[in-house]
Design an enzyme around this catalytic site. Structure first.
Site, PDB file in Angstrom:
ATOM      1  N   GLU A   1    -102.278 -30.428 -32.966  1.00  0.00           N
ATOM      2  CA  GLU A   1    -101.857 -29.466 -34.003  1.00  0.00           C
ATOM      3  C   GLU A   1    -101.432 -28.113 -33.421  1.00  0.00           C
ATOM      4  OE1 GLU A   1    -104.883 -27.644 -36.326  1.00  0.00           O
ATOM      5  OE2 GLU A   1    -106.459 -28.130 -34.911  1.00  0.00           O
TER       6      GLU A   1
ATOM      7  N   ASP B   1    -108.812 -37.096 -30.746  1.00  0.00           N
ATOM      8  CA  ASP B   1    -109.533 -36.881 -32.010  1.00  0.00           C
ATOM      9  C   ASP B   1    -108.925 -37.665 -33.182  1.00  0.00           C
ATOM     10  OD1 ASP B   1    -110.894 -35.049 -30.466  1.00  0.00           O
ATOM     11  OD2 ASP B   1    -109.886 -33.296 -31.308  1.00  0.00           O
TER      12      ASP B   1
ATOM     13  N   ARG C   1    -137.323 -45.685 -26.918  1.00  0.00           N
ATOM     14  CA  ARG C   1    -136.990 -44.286 -27.247  1.00  0.00           C
ATOM     15  C   ARG C   1    -135.685 -44.222 -28.037  1.00  0.00           C
ATOM     16  NH1 ARG C   1    -135.200 -43.253 -21.139  1.00  0.00           N
ATOM     17  NH2 ARG C   1    -137.247 -42.363 -20.789  1.00  0.00           N
TER      18      ARG C   1
ATOM     19  N   GLY D   1    -114.352 -34.886 -31.035  1.00  0.00           N
ATOM     20  CA  GLY D   1    -113.619 -35.109 -32.275  1.00  0.00           C
ATOM     21  C   GLY D   1    -113.370 -33.838 -33.055  1.00  0.00           C
TER      22      GLY D   1
ATOM     23  N   GLU E   1    -119.525 -34.030 -32.524  1.00  0.00           N
ATOM     24  CA  GLU E   1    -119.846 -32.655 -32.103  1.00  0.00           C
ATOM     25  C   GLU E   1    -119.713 -31.638 -33.239  1.00  0.00           C
ATOM     26  OE1 GLU E   1    -117.032 -31.579 -29.048  1.00  0.00           O
ATOM     27  OE2 GLU E   1    -115.308 -31.856 -30.365  1.00  0.00           O
TER      28      GLU E   1
ATOM     29  N   ARG F   1    -133.910 -38.791 -26.718  1.00  0.00           N
ATOM     30  CA  ARG F   1    -133.050 -38.108 -25.740  1.00  0.00           C
ATOM     31  C   ARG F   1    -131.615 -38.023 -26.251  1.00  0.00           C
ATOM     32  NH1 ARG F   1    -134.616 -38.830 -20.310  1.00  0.00           N
ATOM     33  NH2 ARG F   1    -136.875 -38.945 -20.184  1.00  0.00           N
TER      34      ARG F   1
ATOM     35  N   VAL G   1    -115.759 -37.355 -20.430  1.00  0.00           N
ATOM     36  CA  VAL G   1    -115.606 -38.755 -19.994  1.00  0.00           C
ATOM     37  C   VAL G   1    -114.703 -39.499 -20.982  1.00  0.00           C
ATOM     38  CG1 VAL G   1    -116.867 -40.934 -19.686  1.00  0.00           C
ATOM     39  CG2 VAL G   1    -117.855 -38.800 -18.866  1.00  0.00           C
ATOM     40  N   GLN G   2    -114.797 -39.106 -22.261  1.00  0.00           N
ATOM     41  CA  GLN G   2    -113.989 -39.767 -23.305  1.00  0.00           C
ATOM     42  C   GLN G   2    -112.495 -39.510 -23.130  1.00  0.00           C
ATOM     43  OE1 GLN G   2    -116.368 -38.981 -27.287  1.00  0.00           O
ATOM     44  NE2 GLN G   2    -116.851 -37.509 -25.713  1.00  0.00           N
TER      45      GLN G   2
HETATM   46  O1  F6P Z   1    -109.094 -31.952 -29.075  1.00  0.00           O
HETATM   47  C1  F6P Z   1    -109.611 -32.737 -28.069  1.00  0.00           C
HETATM   48  C2  F6P Z   1    -110.971 -32.254 -27.648  1.00  0.00           C
HETATM   49  O2  F6P Z   1    -111.393 -33.126 -26.634  1.00  0.00           O
HETATM   50  C3  F6P Z   1    -112.002 -32.116 -28.772  1.00  0.00           C
HETATM   51  O3  F6P Z   1    -112.548 -33.347 -29.150  1.00  0.00           O
HETATM   52  C4  F6P Z   1    -112.975 -31.169 -28.140  1.00  0.00           C
HETATM   53  O4  F6P Z   1    -113.685 -30.412 -29.098  1.00  0.00           O
HETATM   54  C5  F6P Z   1    -112.102 -30.261 -27.330  1.00  0.00           C
HETATM   55  O5  F6P Z   1    -110.907 -30.971 -27.073  1.00  0.00           O
HETATM   56  C6  F6P Z   1    -112.728 -29.864 -26.026  1.00  0.00           C
HETATM   57  O6  F6P Z   1    -111.847 -29.073 -25.340  1.00  0.00           O
HETATM   58  P1  F6P Z   1    -112.028 -28.474 -23.872  1.00  0.00           P
HETATM   59  O7  F6P Z   1    -111.084 -29.219 -22.999  1.00  0.00           O
HETATM   60  O8  F6P Z   1    -111.632 -27.050 -24.007  1.00  0.00           O
HETATM   61  O9  F6P Z   1    -113.454 -28.692 -23.477  1.00  0.00           O
END
Ligand code: F6P
Length: 341
Positions: free
Chosen positions: A103, A127, A162, A170, A221, A265, A272-273
């Site tokens: 965006e 996302d 646990r 996201g 998050e 935990r 990593v995603q």
């Molecule tokens: O928009 C993609 C994203 O990975 C989000 O999911 C996340 O909040 C943000 O970017 C993290 O950005 P940065 O690279 O600044 O840690």
């Protein structure tokens, strides 16, 4: 034509596949010249370019990240930024720009298109929150990474009796949490679109423990509790004004431990995603977007974004794509809820 391409915002698996498709289609189908701007809009502000020929794209299809680099530079937040961009494009003889981004990057493209720059955007973000397209590339890869992590966490969680709370990315959309949580058989999935009830989360975890297995809570998050507790705000913002998110997983794990009396935990999957090789779905989608963007430029389109609708690649106005975020509909969340506990 002389086409400029740039990748902006958070990196994402499939960016290199778009670059490869634009270069290959532009050169072989239309006889174009293609240049890449380094580090998103920062490269356009500074005139930092690299010539992209077919040789430069060899081996790019499976490679994660972006060979052009990226940044969250907002030229409209820089003094004289838009004027510098127009001057740079003029100096370099760029006929059209293909900005690849979410965006923010595409919001800049929309403003530049209104100022007369020929822009055709390509939607990217793990996302999947960009409106006017069914999917963005990168999402499938991120979900795959998160889903595999959940599978692994089930076995270690059960062995140690646990709870494990998995925090996924996201931003303000819960798509990654929803898809990874559903595919990974999570005990509870928490998304920003639906403020959660801490008591209900604890109850689902207790139920899972009572059944002889350990709970896995997947939390986006950006998820927030309905009662406003567990605030995790860092106050840090990027150039587009987005707050850096993170910390809800740890906060939830503490509450689950206190209330169930069982060790809990948090695992933060984080970047990593975003890293590594794209899935076949993302490679194909990114490639089709790249091809469609070059075609659109040659058809004279501007102020549009290529988008996936069903199985077709179409063009939509950039303004439509950035007007609002594409959030998880509550009926989709209700499908996941059937499996909670
Ligand atoms: O928009 C993609 C994203 O990975 C989000 O999911 C996340 O909040 C943000 O970017 C993290 O950005 P940065 O690279 O600044 O840690």
């Amino acid at each position: 034509m002389r086409i400029g391409i740039l990748t902006g915002g958070g990196d994402c698996p499939g960016l290199n596949a778009v670059i490869r498709a634009v270069v290959r289609a532009g050169i072989s189908e239309y006889g174009d010249e293609v240049v890449g701007f380094r580090d998103g809009w920062r490269g356009v502000l500074d005139g930092d370019v690299v010539t992209l020929d077919v040789a430069a794209t060899r081996g790019l299809l499976p490679r994660g990240g972006t060979v052009l680099g990226t940044s969250r530079t907002n030229p409209y937040a820089v003094d004289g930024g838009p004027e510098r961009i127009l001057a740079c494009l003029d100096r370099l003889g760029i006929d059209a720009l293909i900005p690849v981004g979410g965006e923010d990057t595409l919001g800049v493209a929309n403003r530049l298109a209104a100022a007369g720059v020929r822009c055709v955007g390509v939607p990217k973000t793990i996302d999947n929150d960009l409106d006017a397209t069914d999917y963005t590339f990168g999402f499938d890869t991120a979900v795959g990474v998160a889903s595999e992590a959940i599978d692994r966490l089930h076995t270690t969680g059960d062995s140690h009796h646990r709870a494990l709370v998995v925090e996924v990315m996201g931003r303000h959309a819960g798509w990654i949490a929803l898809h990874a949580g559903m595919s990974g058989g999570a005990t509870v999935v928490l998304v920003p679109e639906r403020p959660f009830d801490v008591d209900a989360v604890v109850k689902h975890c207790q139920h899972r423990f009572d059944s002889g297995f350990s709970p896995i809570v997947v939390v986006s998050e950006g998820a927030v509790p309905a009662d406003g507790h567990l605030t995790t705000a860092t106050g840090q913002k990027d150039a587009f004004g987005h707050e850096r998110l993170g910390g809800i997983g740890e906060a939830l794990a503490r509450v689950i431990e206190e209330r169930t009396g069982r060790e809990s935990r948090a695992v933060v999957l984080g970047h990593v995603q975003r890293g590594g090789t794209p899935t076949p779905f993302d490679r194909v989608l990114a490639t089709r977007f790249g091809l469609a963007a070059v075609r659109a430029v040659h058809e004279g389109a501007s102020g549009v974004m290529v988008a996936l609708r069903g199985t077709d690649i179409v063009q939509v106005p950039l303004a439509e794509a950035i007007a609002q975020l594409k959030l998880v509909p509550l009926e989709r969340y209700a499908e996941a809820e059937v499996f909670f506990g």
